[in-house]
Structures are given as structure tokens and as C-alpha cells.
Design a protein around this motif. Structure first.
Motif, PDB file in Angstrom:
ATOM      1  N   ALA A 148       1.029  -1.045   0.054  1.00 25.13           N
ATOM      2  CA  ALA A 148       0.301   0.224  -0.076  1.00 25.13           C
ATOM      3  C   ALA A 148       0.709   1.208   0.157  1.00 25.13           C
ATOM      4  O   ALA A 148       0.633   2.248  -0.761  1.00 25.13           O
ATOM      5  CB  ALA A 148      -0.957   0.039   1.175  1.00 25.13           C
ATOM      6  N   ASN A 149       1.721   1.329   0.928  1.00 26.41           N
ATOM      7  CA  ASN A 149       2.751   2.231   0.946  1.00 26.41           C
ATOM      8  C   ASN A 149       3.465   2.703  -0.285  1.00 26.41           C
ATOM      9  O   ASN A 149       3.535   3.906  -0.834  1.00 26.41           O
ATOM     10  CB  ASN A 149       3.724   2.258   2.059  1.00 26.41           C
ATOM     11  CG  ASN A 149       3.765   3.495   2.875  1.00 26.41           C
ATOM     12  OD1 ASN A 149       3.592   4.596   2.421  1.00 26.41           O
ATOM     13  ND2 ASN A 149       4.295   3.151   4.032  1.00 26.41           N
ATOM     14  N   VAL A 150       4.007   1.568  -0.946  1.00 28.32           N
ATOM     15  CA  VAL A 150       4.695   1.693  -2.047  1.00 28.32           C
ATOM     16  C   VAL A 150       3.980   2.377  -3.205  1.00 28.32           C
ATOM     17  O   VAL A 150       4.188   3.210  -3.954  1.00 28.32           O
ATOM     18  CB  VAL A 150       5.175   0.531  -2.681  1.00 28.32           C
ATOM     19  CG1 VAL A 150       5.915   0.442  -3.859  1.00 28.32           C
ATOM     20  CG2 VAL A 150       6.476  -0.192  -1.633  1.00 28.32           C
ATOM     21  N   ILE A 151       2.748   1.906  -3.197  1.00 26.89           N
ATOM     22  CA  ILE A 151       1.814   2.448  -4.508  1.00 26.89           C
ATOM     23  C   ILE A 151       1.360   3.863  -3.827  1.00 26.89           C
ATOM     24  O   ILE A 151       1.454   4.696  -5.253  1.00 26.89           O
ATOM     25  CB  ILE A 151       0.623   1.622  -4.388  1.00 26.89           C
ATOM     26  CG1 ILE A 151       0.922  -0.082  -4.922  1.00 26.89           C
ATOM     27  CG2 ILE A 151      -0.640   2.063  -5.260  1.00 26.89           C
ATOM     28  CD1 ILE A 151      -0.209  -1.061  -4.819  1.00 26.89           C
ATOM     29  N   LEU A 152       1.009   4.227  -2.997  1.00 25.82           N
ATOM     30  CA  LEU A 152       0.662   5.445  -2.713  1.00 25.82           C
ATOM     31  C   LEU A 152       1.757   6.573  -3.175  1.00 25.82           C
ATOM     32  O   LEU A 152       1.532   7.466  -3.493  1.00 25.82           O
ATOM     33  CB  LEU A 152       0.365   5.701  -1.169  1.00 25.82           C
ATOM     34  CG  LEU A 152      -0.280   6.776  -0.602  1.00 25.82           C
ATOM     35  CD1 LEU A 152      -1.648   7.002  -1.573  1.00 25.82           C
ATOM     36  CD2 LEU A 152      -0.606   6.932   0.687  1.00 25.82           C
ATOM     37  N   GLN A 153       3.046   5.890  -2.815  1.00 25.54           N
ATOM     38  CA  GLN A 153       4.130   6.814  -3.234  1.00 25.54           C
ATOM     39  C   GLN A 153       4.370   7.068  -4.535  1.00 25.54           C
ATOM     40  O   GLN A 153       4.685   8.138  -5.386  1.00 25.54           O
ATOM     41  CB  GLN A 153       5.520   6.492  -2.534  1.00 25.54           C
ATOM     42  CG  GLN A 153       5.491   7.078  -1.248  1.00 25.54           C
ATOM     43  CD  GLN A 153       7.107   6.907  -0.751  1.00 25.54           C
ATOM     44  OE1 GLN A 153       8.102   7.436  -1.399  1.00 25.54           O
ATOM     45  NE2 GLN A 153       7.172   6.454   0.246  1.00 25.54           N
ATOM     46  N   LEU A 154       4.427   5.856  -5.428  1.00 25.75           N
ATOM     47  CA  LEU A 154       4.279   5.860  -6.717  1.00 25.75           C
ATOM     48  C   LEU A 154       3.209   6.828  -7.346  1.00 25.75           C
ATOM     49  O   LEU A 154       3.405   7.529  -8.339  1.00 25.75           O
ATOM     50  CB  LEU A 154       4.329   4.441  -7.527  1.00 25.75           C
ATOM     51  CG  LEU A 154       5.654   3.600  -7.384  1.00 25.75           C
ATOM     52  CD1 LEU A 154       5.364   2.089  -7.721  1.00 25.75           C
ATOM     53  CD2 LEU A 154       6.905   4.084  -7.892  1.00 25.75           C
ATOM     54  N   LYS A 155       2.193   6.696  -6.989  1.00 30.66           N
ATOM     55  CA  LYS A 155       1.154   7.615  -7.635  1.00 30.66           C
ATOM     56  C   LYS A 155       1.259   8.787  -7.381  1.00 30.66           C
ATOM     57  O   LYS A 155       1.101   9.574  -8.246  1.00 30.66           O
ATOM     58  CB  LYS A 155      -0.355   7.010  -6.818  1.00 30.66           C
ATOM     59  CG  LYS A 155      -0.985   5.769  -6.986  1.00 30.66           C
ATOM     60  CD  LYS A 155      -1.774   5.830  -8.216  1.00 30.66           C
ATOM     61  CE  LYS A 155      -2.243   4.084  -8.287  1.00 30.66           C
ATOM     62  NZ  LYS A 155      -2.834   4.039  -9.680  1.00 30.66           N
ATOM     63  N   ALA A 156       1.768   9.264  -6.353  1.00 28.45           N
ATOM     64  CA  ALA A 156       2.267  10.363  -5.744  1.00 28.45           C
ATOM     65  C   ALA A 156       3.298  11.081  -6.894  1.00 28.45           C
ATOM     66  O   ALA A 156       3.494  12.359  -7.150  1.00 28.45           O
ATOM     67  CB  ALA A 156       2.687  10.642  -4.520  1.00 28.45           C
ATOM     68  N   LEU A 157       4.141  10.308  -7.246  1.00 33.01           N
ATOM     69  CA  LEU A 157       5.090  10.712  -8.219  1.00 33.01           C
ATOM     70  C   LEU A 157       4.687  10.581  -9.632  1.00 33.01           C
ATOM     71  O   LEU A 157       5.547  10.642 -10.422  1.00 33.01           O
ATOM     72  CB  LEU A 157       6.406   9.518  -8.113  1.00 33.01           C
ATOM     73  CG  LEU A 157       7.240   9.700  -6.684  1.00 33.01           C
ATOM     74  CD1 LEU A 157       7.989   8.482  -6.527  1.00 33.01           C
ATOM     75  CD2 LEU A 157       8.311  10.696  -7.108  1.00 33.01           C
ATOM     76  N   GLY A 158       3.588  10.255  -9.813  1.00 34.67           N
ATOM     77  CA  GLY A 158       3.054  10.439 -11.200  1.00 34.67           C
ATOM     78  C   GLY A 158       2.799   8.871 -11.823  1.00 34.67           C
ATOM     79  O   GLY A 158       2.605   9.231 -13.021  1.00 34.67           O
ATOM     80  N   ASP A 216       0.811   6.339 -12.803  1.00 35.40           N
ATOM     81  CA  ASP A 216      -0.545   5.519 -12.527  1.00 35.40           C
ATOM     82  C   ASP A 216      -0.738   4.137 -12.871  1.00 35.40           C
ATOM     83  O   ASP A 216      -1.535   3.488 -12.013  1.00 35.40           O
ATOM     84  CB  ASP A 216      -1.276   6.508 -13.612  1.00 35.40           C
ATOM     85  CG  ASP A 216      -2.052   7.737 -12.517  1.00 35.40           C
ATOM     86  OD1 ASP A 216      -2.103   7.646 -11.460  1.00 35.40           O
ATOM     87  OD2 ASP A 216      -2.158   8.813 -13.189  1.00 35.40           O
ATOM     88  N   ASP A 217       0.187   3.577 -13.560  1.00 31.72           N
ATOM     89  CA  ASP A 217      -0.158   2.280 -13.854  1.00 31.72           C
ATOM     90  C   ASP A 217       1.200   1.249 -13.087  1.00 31.72           C
ATOM     91  O   ASP A 217       2.311   1.313 -13.512  1.00 31.72           O
ATOM     92  CB  ASP A 217       0.279   2.262 -15.595  1.00 31.72           C
ATOM     93  CG  ASP A 217       0.480   0.808 -15.995  1.00 31.72           C
ATOM     94  OD1 ASP A 217      -0.045  -0.332 -15.246  1.00 31.72           O
ATOM     95  OD2 ASP A 217       0.821   0.368 -17.018  1.00 31.72           O
ATOM     96  N   ILE A 218       0.583   0.938 -11.976  1.00 31.34           N
ATOM     97  CA  ILE A 218       1.659   0.443 -11.161  1.00 31.34           C
ATOM     98  C   ILE A 218       2.111  -1.040 -11.892  1.00 31.34           C
ATOM     99  O   ILE A 218       3.117  -1.285 -11.802  1.00 31.34           O
ATOM    100  CB  ILE A 218       0.798  -0.032  -9.831  1.00 31.34           C
ATOM    101  CG1 ILE A 218       0.306   1.360  -9.152  1.00 31.34           C
ATOM    102  CG2 ILE A 218       1.841  -0.904  -8.722  1.00 31.34           C
ATOM    103  CD1 ILE A 218       1.484   2.320  -8.872  1.00 31.34           C
ATOM    104  N   MET A 219       1.191  -1.874 -12.466  1.00 31.50           N
ATOM    105  CA  MET A 219       1.424  -3.027 -12.910  1.00 31.50           C
ATOM    106  C   MET A 219       2.450  -2.583 -14.047  1.00 31.50           C
ATOM    107  O   MET A 219       3.583  -3.868 -14.426  1.00 31.50           O
ATOM    108  CB  MET A 219       0.336  -3.665 -13.694  1.00 31.50           C
ATOM    109  CG  MET A 219      -0.564  -4.625 -12.775  1.00 31.50           C
ATOM    110  SD  MET A 219       0.462  -5.765 -11.616  1.00 31.50           S
ATOM    111  CE  MET A 219       0.731  -6.973 -13.054  1.00 31.50           C
ATOM    112  N   GLY A 220       2.340  -1.546 -14.714  1.00 33.13           N
ATOM    113  CA  GLY A 220       3.321  -1.220 -15.891  1.00 33.13           C
ATOM    114  C   GLY A 220       4.664  -0.733 -15.086  1.00 33.13           C
ATOM    115  O   GLY A 220       5.576  -0.690 -16.255  1.00 33.13           O
ATOM    116  N   PHE A 221       4.895  -0.308 -14.127  1.00 30.69           N
ATOM    117  CA  PHE A 221       6.355   0.126 -13.618  1.00 30.69           C
ATOM    118  C   PHE A 221       7.287  -0.533 -13.781  1.00 30.69           C
ATOM    119  O   PHE A 221       7.102  -2.207 -13.603  1.00 30.69           O
ATOM    120  CB  PHE A 221       5.963   0.528 -12.197  1.00 30.69           C
ATOM    121  CG  PHE A 221       7.072   1.321 -11.214  1.00 30.69           C
ATOM    122  CD1 PHE A 221       7.421   2.586 -11.903  1.00 30.69           C
ATOM    123  CD2 PHE A 221       7.912   0.560 -10.698  1.00 30.69           C
ATOM    124  CE1 PHE A 221       8.615   3.266 -11.366  1.00 30.69           C
ATOM    125  CE2 PHE A 221       9.090   1.388  -9.848  1.00 30.69           C
ATOM    126  CZ  PHE A 221       9.293   2.669 -10.432  1.00 30.69           C
TER     127      PHE A 221
END
Length: 700
Positions: free
Chosen positions: A429-439, A441-446
Motif C-alpha cells: 500500500a505504501n509503495v503504491i501510494l508513493q508511486l501514485k504521488a510521483l505520477g 499511475d500504471d503500477i502493473m506497468g512500472f
DNA sequence: GAGCACTGC
């Protein structure tokens, strides 16, 4: 020519060679010259100039962490006010290395050389070589997505593969591409689509006018998995630097040992009676095991012949109070051999001098996380080959050593090469929240070096959505999501703070969240169980563990305040507080940590414009607020007195250390769910397979 | 009435 002072008498000056400071200076110059890395300075600089990404495989003692940034700085990489950033997985490493490098450069810490870690930033506008924790650089990226101040970022100890390191690697890869595109934009040589993709992913704000220079990336790792890093970075060049480590003899057992604790004991005494001087380091799995081995050694020591060398036993594990940890670093008295009984803390976090013998049962207690149930467990599992190597290396720091592996050589071959990266065994959850805040959006594609499972990502996205951090289309929500991303806390705690401002109990929730974020507050030594229990009773609140923690915090704050009112300076007030902690069986290190978190989070919350008010004696209000924010962790009582966690349908029990253990309310919210399992490869210890839930708070 | 490897923002 002899100069004269104002009175006309000759003034003599020593050449200073014998001054202690100069002797130290000479020693440092000598030590630097003798490091393996010193002979390849020119070649390294060339490689960095030639390649934008370089993998450096440096063995222990090569000098890479202290020397490379200095080489780069002298080689012109700090021009135009640019900074060389070096990340470390641990705070203590960032601090000690920065201090050493400042001394080598003959500058004051915080000028040319500095460090920045949470709660402690020594850097200034003049800092050119900056050591920091990897998590801190991630936080910096939220404010400056292109990391524009840095000309070079060095990720040290990358082989440890912490969550922060892994996220940072993916992020840096994108930043590097974006900066190189930024630099070439005018040349119109980059397909627009590619540039836009990266720009959208990496930077939230449009780049400011000035052109950015390309970012150099250096990944430093221990020998084992250089190939993995090289592949991840598109076949990046890898350079090998020799280490300086003494040879360590590795010995295996002839047969499988049915009981590794007993085998460790026998080995300790074999070394003690048959081997030359030198201290022994024994790797064990946890506090309980360490304490029981300590007792057994004391019993067997009585049977040693009078004439033999004495044996002193020192335990070390992270929750041990610092003053007791220090004993492990004190040299043994002459005529005494020291046996250090340690957890994994001695594998990387601390280096104890004087070790010549290592005893390694080949096991570790490690956290695992079940993405389906959200349940954490601590499981005793076999170590990896990399860990076995790291452990044996602890015997060869100061001279040739020996490592006794309490298993057969054939078993070693079966161990996995390296430990599963943390990102594959934790809540995301925390990792995703930070990535989203960094712009992103596509977590699976990161571009993760190792992608977490689809289930893991989906469950964490779901959790964030339920907390209101994400919109229906899984974008960061405003303001809740972006506020949560700014707070360096578990997302559930961040949510609790936002909700608390609406329930007028943010003051209490700030304290709760800070206390829950720190390590365990209560210290219970085995020999003083009753005293510790009585001391704890003074803080107990019938309203649950959260409010019990609040009363501990307030009592400590009151103690500090009194001491300051009586005119004590900060240092003395701190001493008074430590004394109070000892009397009340509170772990002062944990309390200090909670106080630091509290003041940091308070600052963030004020900046966000949330209202910090107290609910006073209205505990119902606070409990309602807990229900509204910790709803993902709610559990209902069943007929047999156990509880059912609503989110996962797992059966859990209230931990006996909770103040609600006896009260057994109808509905609780828990702050942590964990289960305890035991697996031994050598020792068959299937003791119990129960699930313990730590509970906290009754809800009406 | 029981136990908690280790980090990090």
C-alpha cells in the motif's frame, strides 16, 4: 629566516610532524592509498564518463563507499553546484561514512560533505557529497521529480534489495531517461510519444526553463548478483573492484545435526578448548533462543577446568536497551574469550571487532506476508547462500578466521542464491501510494526489477481505494490521497489522522499514531516480570491500548516538562527522562523515536491545515474515530471468545499483553495481526500453530 | 496469560 614576535625574541615553530592531529592525518593518507580502489581511480572516472549507468561490484573493504564520491568530486562532477548523492539502506551507515569522508577531505561535516537522514539533516547549500538513506531520496523525489540537484546518484548496498532500493532503482531509471530527453528536446531527435510517456510518468510539474544535464547512475553491490542489475539496466557495464578481506576457513558438519542449539553449544566449547585466542560470534534466531543459550553456557562453564581461559557471554539483539548492546563492543578482559550471541543484527547492521570464529546454524527468523489475508508471520527459515557468505565474512575482518556451519556441505548447495527481495513479501500500500504521488499511475506497468504479484498489487490498490486514497479509476484522490502520500506513515495511520481532524481528537490520534509507529514501548526483563507489570498498570486505560499509549506519552512529556521548568538544560532533562523510563520499564529508545515521529508528523499536519484539537475526557469520541479509520482491521467476537477479522475472515485472538485481553469487548479494531509458526530444518520444533492478533480498541 | 528477525520515511 627566523621570524620574531613583537618583543623581538626569536619565535620557533615545530614542523608539526609529531602533533597527534598530524599523525592522524598521515595515517588517513596512508590508509586511503592502500585501499584496493585507490589504484583504479583513473579507470573508474573514465568508465563513469563513458557510461551513464555503471554497476560496481565491490567486495568488503574495497573502499568504494568512501572513495568513489571523492574521485567523482575531484573529477569535476560537482561543477555548477551539482551534488553527488550516495544512498544507504541504513541510517547509521550514512552517518558514519559521511563523518569519515568529511575527515578525509579535511572539511567540517555539513560543508562540502554531509549526510541527511530522517530527523537529522547536516547538509547545507555548500554540500557537494551527500550521504543519505534510500528512503529519504525517495521522499525528495516527491518534491523534485527529476532530482535536478544531482549530477550523480550512487545506490550503495543495492544487493540488499530493500523496498526502498527497489522502488528507487525503477524511479532513477525513469528520471535518467527523462533528463536525457530533456537535454535533447531541442534537437528533435526523440520520438515525441516516447518523450511524453516518460515525462508524464516521471514529472508531475512541467520542467522549469533551465536545461538539465544527464544523470549518471552508479549501482554498487556485493559480488553475487551483478548480472541481475546489469540485465535490468539494459546490459550496463559492470566493473569489479577487489576487496580486502582475510581468508576464512569454512567447516561443515559430517552429519545432519538434529538440534542446532545443542550443536552450537558443543561447537562453542570445542572452539574454546581447542582453538587459539579470538572471540566467537554465534548467529541465533531470536531473543528467547539467545536467552536460553546464554543460560546453558553459564551452566556448562562451571564444569570447565580451573586452568582454562575464561568465557564471557554477551547477547545482542535490536530490542535490547542500548546500554546493554554496548557490552558486545567492549573488548574482553585479558584471559577471557568473548562469545557474542546475536540475531541477524550482527550480519549487516553492526560490526563487532575482535571476531575470529563464527558459528552459523544456517537459519533466520524472517517476516513473511500473506497478501490474501493481510496476515504477517515471523517464520524461521534457512538462510540464502549470500547470507551464509556474509555471516562467514564476519570472521575475517581483522585476520584469518574460521566459520563453523552447523549443517552439511550438501545442504549448503540446496540454499537459494539470495534472499527474496522484500518487495515481494510485504504490503504494497505504501509503495503504491508513493508511486501514485510521483505520477506513476500504471503500477502493473512500472519497471520493477522484480515485479510483485498481480494479487499483491490488486489487494493493496483495493485497500487504498477503501481508505479513500484512490478515486474510482484508481487515481490519487484529492485532497485525501495526496495528503496521505505526504505523510511518512502506514496509510491506515495517515487516514486516521485525517479522520481525527473531523472528530476533534487529532491531538490524541497524533500521539497514538506516533507511538504505534515506533518499536515496542514496554521493556519486560525476565527477572523483573512482576515489577514491570505493576509499573505498566499505572498507564492502563480501560478504553484500550491506543489510549494506554497516549497516557504513557503524556506522562513522559510531563516528566520532561517538570525537569525543564526546574531549570534543567536539554541534556539533563533527557537524563531525567531516561531515569523515568527505567523506573517505569519503558524502552527509552522507542519513546525517543515516538517523540521524533510525533514532532515531524505534527509539522506535516499543521502544514496541511488540519485542526489539532483534543477530545478531552470524551473517550467515546476517540473510539468512534478509531472505528471510522481502522475499519479495515475490525474484528467481531464469536461464541468461543475468539474474534473473526471482518476483512479476511481469519480467526484471531487478543494478545495477552493487551489491556483488553480480559475485557473481551464485542467489537475490536486491531493495530497488528500476526501469526507465529515455527519451521526448523535441523530441529523439529513444530511447537504451536496458533494465530495471535494484537488487539486494541473497543468500539461502540 | 504470551513473546517480538531487521530496516526505513
Amino acid at each position: 629566516m627566523v621570524s620574531k614576535n613583537s618583543e623581538g625574541t626569536p619565535k620557533w615553530k615545530s614542523n608539526g610532524n609529531n602533533h597527534p592531529q598530524n599523525l592522524r592525518r598521515q595515517l588517513i593518507v596512508q590508509q586511503r592509498k592502500s585501499l584496493p580502489i585507490a589504484s583504479v581511480e583513473k579507470r573508474l572516472l573514465e568508465e563513469v564518463r563513458k557510461h551513464d549507468i555503471l554497476i560496481i561490484v565491490g567486495e568488503t573493504g574495497s573502499g568504494k563507499t568512501t572513495q568513489l564520491p571523492q574521485f567523482l568530486c575531484n573529477g569535476g562532477f560537482c561543477r555548477d553546484g551539482k551534488v553527488i548523492g550516495i544512498t544507504q539502506p541504513r541510517r547509521v551507515a550514512a552517518v558514519t561514512v559521511a563523518k569519515r569522508v568529511a575527515e578525509e577531505c579535511e572539511v567540517e561535516l555539513g560543508q562540502k560533505v554531509g549526510y541527511s537522514i530522517r530527523f537529522d539533516d547536516t547538509t547545507s547549500a555548500t554540500t557537494r557529497i551527500k550521504y543519505m538513506t534510500d528512503g529519504l531520496l525517495l521522499r525528495e523525489a516527491l518534491l523534485d521529480p527529476l532530482l535536478s540537484r544531482y549530477s550523480v546518484v550512487i545506490v550503495d548496498e543495492a544487493h540488499e534489495r530493500t523496498v526502498h532500493t527497489d522502488v528507487l532503482l525503477g524511479l532513477l531509471k525513469g528520471v535518467q531517461l527523462a533528463r536525457s530527453l530533456e537535454g535533447r528536446k531541442d534537437a528533435n531527435s526523440v520520438p515525441l510519444k516516447e518523450a511524453n510517456n516518460v515525462q508524464n510518468r516521471v514529472s508531475l510539474k512541467p520542467c522549469q526553463g533551465s536545461k538539465l544535464s544527464p544523470l549518471k547512475l552508479i549501482i554498487m553491490s556485493a559480488s553475487l548478483d551483478a548480472r541481475g542489475f546489469s540485465e535490468y539496466f539494459g546490459g550496463a557495464k559492470a566493473v569489479h573492484i577487489q576487496g580486502r578481506q582475510y581468508p576464512v576457513d569454512i567447516l561443515y558438519t559430517h552429519h545432519a545435526e538434529p538440534d542446532y542449539v545443542d550443536a552450537a553449544l558443543i561447537t562453542i566449547f570445542q572452539i574454546h578448548m581447542n582453538e587459539g585466542p579470538g572471540d566467537i560470534l554465534v548467529f541465533l534466531t531470536g531473543q528467547e533462543e539467545i536467552e536460553s543459550v546464554e543460560k546453558l553456557i553459564h551452566e556448562r562453564v562451571q564444569k570447565l577446568p580451573e586452568s582454562s581461559l575464561r568465557l564471557s557471554v554477551v547477547p545482542i539483539f535490536s530490542s535490547l536497551p542500548s546500554e546493554k548492546q554496548m557490552l558486545a563492543f567492549k573488548p574482553a578482559l585479558s584471559g577471557t574469550r568473548k562469545v557474542i550471541l546475536a540475531t541477524n543484527i550482527a550480519e549487516t547492521s553492526v560490526t563487532i571487532p575482535g571476531i575470529k570464529y563464527v558459528i552459523d546454524p544456517g537459519l533466520v527468523k524472517a517476516r513473511s506476508y500473506n497478501h490474501r489475508t493481510g496476515m504477517e508471520s515471523l517464520i524461521i527459515t534457512p538462510i540464502s547462500k549470500a547470507q551464509a557468505l556474509q555471516r562467514s565474512g564476519r570472521a575475517g575482518r581483522e585476520g584469518p578466521g574460521k566459520c563453523f556451519r552447523l549443517y552439511q556441505e550438501s545442504e549448503f548447495a540446496k540454499l537459494v542464491d539470495s534472499t527474496t527481495p522484500e518487495i515481494k513479501r510485504c504490503n504494497l500500500a505504501n509503495v503504491i501510494l508513493q508511486l501514485k504521488a510521483l505520477g506513476v499511475d500504471d503500477i502493473m506497468g512500472f519497471d520493477f526489477m522484480e515485479k510483485p504479484s498481480r494479487t499483491a498489487i490488486a489487494n493493496s490498490l483495493e485497500q487504498l481505494f477503501l481508505l479513500g486514497a484512490l478515486t474510482d479509476d484508481y487515481k490519487l484522490s484529492d485532497p485525501v490521497g495526496s495528503q496521505m502520500a505526504r505523510l511518512p506513515l502506514d496509510p491506515i495511520y495517515s487516514k486516521a489522522l485525517i479522520v481525527a481532524s473531523e472528530f476533534n481528537c487529532l491531538e490524541e490520534m497524533l500521539i497514538s499514531v506516533a507511538m504505534l509507529s515506533a518499536e515496542s514501548m514496554f521493556y519486560t526483563p525476565r527477572d523483573k516480570l512482576d515489577e514491570a507489570r505493576d509499573a505498566r498498570k499505572c498507564f492502563t486505560s480501560v478504553d484500550g491500548d491506543h489510549l494506554t499509549l497516549v497516557s504513557v506519552y503524556r506522562a513522559s512529556a510531563e516528566c520532561l516538562e517538570k525537569s525543564r521548568l526546574a531549570g534543567s538544560k536539554d541534556k539533563k532533562a533527557e537524563k531525567t527522562l531516561n531515569k523515568w523510563c527505567r523506573e517505569n520499564f519503558i524502552n527509552s529508545r522507542s519513546l525517543k523515536h515516538a517523540r521524533d515521529i510525533h514532532s515531524q508528523i505534527r509539522g506535516h499536519v499543521e502544514q496541511m491545515g488540519l485542526h489539532i484539537t483534543s477530545c478531552g475526557d470524551d473517550m467515546l469520541q476517540f473510539r468512534r474515530c478509531l472505528a471510522a479509520s481502522f475499519f479495515l482491521n475490525a474484528a467481531l467476537k464469536q461464541h468461543d471468545g475468539s474474534y473473526r477479522a471482518l476483512a479476511s475472515s481469519q480467526t484471531v485472538q487478543i494478545h495477552p499483553s493487551s489491556v483488553l485481553f480480559r475485557a473481551k469487548p464485542e467489537c475490536i479494531v486491531v493495530y497488528q495481526m500476526s501469526s507465529i509458526l515455527y519451521f526448523g530444518i535441523k530441529r523439529v520444533v513444530i511447537s504451536h500453530l496458533g494465530k495471535g492478533g494484537k488487539k486494541n480498541q473497543q468500539i461502540k
